[in-house]
Design an enzyme around this catalytic site. Structure first.
Site, PDB file in Angstrom:
ATOM      1  N   VAL A  86       0.840  -1.206   0.000  1.00  0.00           N
ATOM      2  CA  VAL A  86       0.000   0.000   0.000  1.00  0.00           C
ATOM      3  C   VAL A  86       0.871   1.251   0.000  1.00  0.00           C
ATOM      4  O   VAL A  86       0.619   2.206  -0.754  1.00  0.00           O
ATOM      5  CB  VAL A  86      -0.954  -0.016   1.216  1.00  0.00           C
ATOM      6  CG1 VAL A  86      -1.614   1.352   1.403  1.00  0.00           C
ATOM      7  CG2 VAL A  86      -2.020  -1.082   1.044  1.00  0.00           C
ATOM      8  N   LYS A  87       1.921   1.263   0.813  1.00  0.00           N
ATOM      9  CA  LYS A  87       2.800   2.440   0.872  1.00  0.00           C
ATOM     10  C   LYS A  87       3.544   2.636  -0.449  1.00  0.00           C
ATOM     11  O   LYS A  87       3.702   3.762  -0.927  1.00  0.00           O
ATOM     12  CB  LYS A  87       3.802   2.281   2.021  1.00  0.00           C
ATOM     13  CG  LYS A  87       4.779   3.452   2.176  1.00  0.00           C
ATOM     14  CD  LYS A  87       4.080   4.766   2.482  1.00  0.00           C
ATOM     15  CE  LYS A  87       5.043   5.942   2.555  1.00  0.00           C
ATOM     16  NZ  LYS A  87       5.975   5.853   3.687  1.00  0.00           N
ATOM     17  N   ILE A  88       3.991   1.539  -1.067  1.00  0.00           N
ATOM     18  CA  ILE A  88       4.655   1.653  -2.359  1.00  0.00           C
ATOM     19  C   ILE A  88       3.698   2.217  -3.406  1.00  0.00           C
ATOM     20  O   ILE A  88       4.041   3.123  -4.174  1.00  0.00           O
ATOM     21  CB  ILE A  88       5.212   0.285  -2.797  1.00  0.00           C
ATOM     22  CG1 ILE A  88       6.412  -0.103  -1.922  1.00  0.00           C
ATOM     23  CG2 ILE A  88       5.619   0.303  -4.275  1.00  0.00           C
ATOM     24  CD1 ILE A  88       6.851  -1.537  -2.080  1.00  0.00           C
TER      25      ILE A  88
END
Length: 310
Positions: free
Chosen positions: A171-173
């Site tokens: 999700v962060k990527i």
């Protein structure tokens, strides 16, 4: 119910501010940082200053925010690491900037000792924290998330459980791939408007008031207008995340042509020497490709990030 005792590892620009929010929320916090001087000011707010990660092993929940894979593994298993003594926390919450592979290795190591592990990367920077607008994506056992959620909620306005394992890292990527695509697009349309005779300040004021405006476009407007590139996130770090996103796309069979084009633009900015400044320097490269020297407009621009009321 009694609030859990908290350990904190890593008090850099972000970690310090997040540990401080836990202290201000009334939690009992003990903190450690490799450079002790960066940690000691927390003592003024009630924190205990620890001499090593191992000294935090008796804390019920330990948060970690370090900057690289090797740093995460070192504070867990290195000399005087968190899991090198007899004590064990109940839960480790890691908000470090690390790869999914390193996170998975640490998760396996931690869970082998009977400790729950939650990956909890964040979106924001110290100014976003001060405005109360930080967001968190968390993954791991649902029971671990439920226990950590009240503490994570002190950091900002949004805490989202996204699933098991390392899904929060993905999700962060994905978030940072979007960040790159948006800032490159924003640089392009801002230069387009300026070459057509519109000031950058006027164009961005219009955009920010429209349905296409966002907290991000508003937040980056001062940099694009006045060319103040004090770093919040560099092109080097942004390209690292673009590369991770492209690798994930290849692995999962998801074509990402916009991300690939953005990666090339960011690579060109890095090649031009924009490595230490903020990634909003992409507007300088866009102006260069458009055949002119961009200049600061030197006008007041609201970034939309006023600090929270006390």
């Amino acid at each position: 119910m009694t609030a859990p005792t908290v350990g904190w590892i890593g008090t850099g620009r972000m970690g310090y501010q997040l540990a401080l929010r836990l202290l201000n929320a009334g939690y009992d916090v003990a903190a450690w940082n490799r450079t002790r001087a960066k940690c000691e000011p927390l003592a003024e707010f009630g924190a205990e200053i620890a001499d090593s990660p191992a000294a935090l092993a008796a804390r019920e929940i330990v948060f970690i925010m370090v900057s690289a894979d090797k740093d995460l593994e070192a504070v867990i298993d290195g000399p005087d690491g968190l899991l090198t003594t007899g004590g064990r926390p109940k839960l480790i919450v890691d908000s470090s900037t690390v790869s999914p592979e390193a996170s998975a290795r640490v998760r396996a190591r931690v869970e082998a000792d009977g400790v729950q592990f939650l990956a909890a990367p964040v979106s924001g920077n110290p100014k976003v924290i001060a405005a109360g607008k930080l967001t968190v994506a968390a993954s791991g056992p649902r029971s671990a998330f439920d226990e950590a959620q009240p503490l994570l909620a002190t950091w900002g306005r949004g805490v989202t459980y996204v699933g098991e394992g390392e899904t929060a890292r993905l999700v962060k990527i994905a978030h940072n791939v979007f960040l790159g695509v948006v800032i490159q697009s924003l640089a392009e349309i801002t230069v387009l408007a300026e070459r057509g005779g519109v000031s950058r300040a006027a164009f961005l004021e219009f955009l920010n008031a429209s349905v296409l405006g966002s907290e991000f476009t508003r937040y980056k407007s001062p940099a694009l207008v006045n060319l103040d590139f004090h770093p919040t996130f560099t092109n080097v770090l942004l390209r690292k995340d673009l590369q991770l996103g492209l690798s994930a796309g290849k692995e999962l069979g998801v074509p990402m042509p916009l991300a690939a084009a953005t990666d090339m633009m960011i690579a060109q900015a890095i090649g031009a020497g924009y490595t230490e400044q903020d990634f909003a320097t992409l507007v300088l490269e866009q102006a260069r490709r458009s055949g002119y020297q961009i200049e600061p407009e030197n006008v007041p621009v609201d970034d939309g990030l006023a600090p929270e009321e006390p």
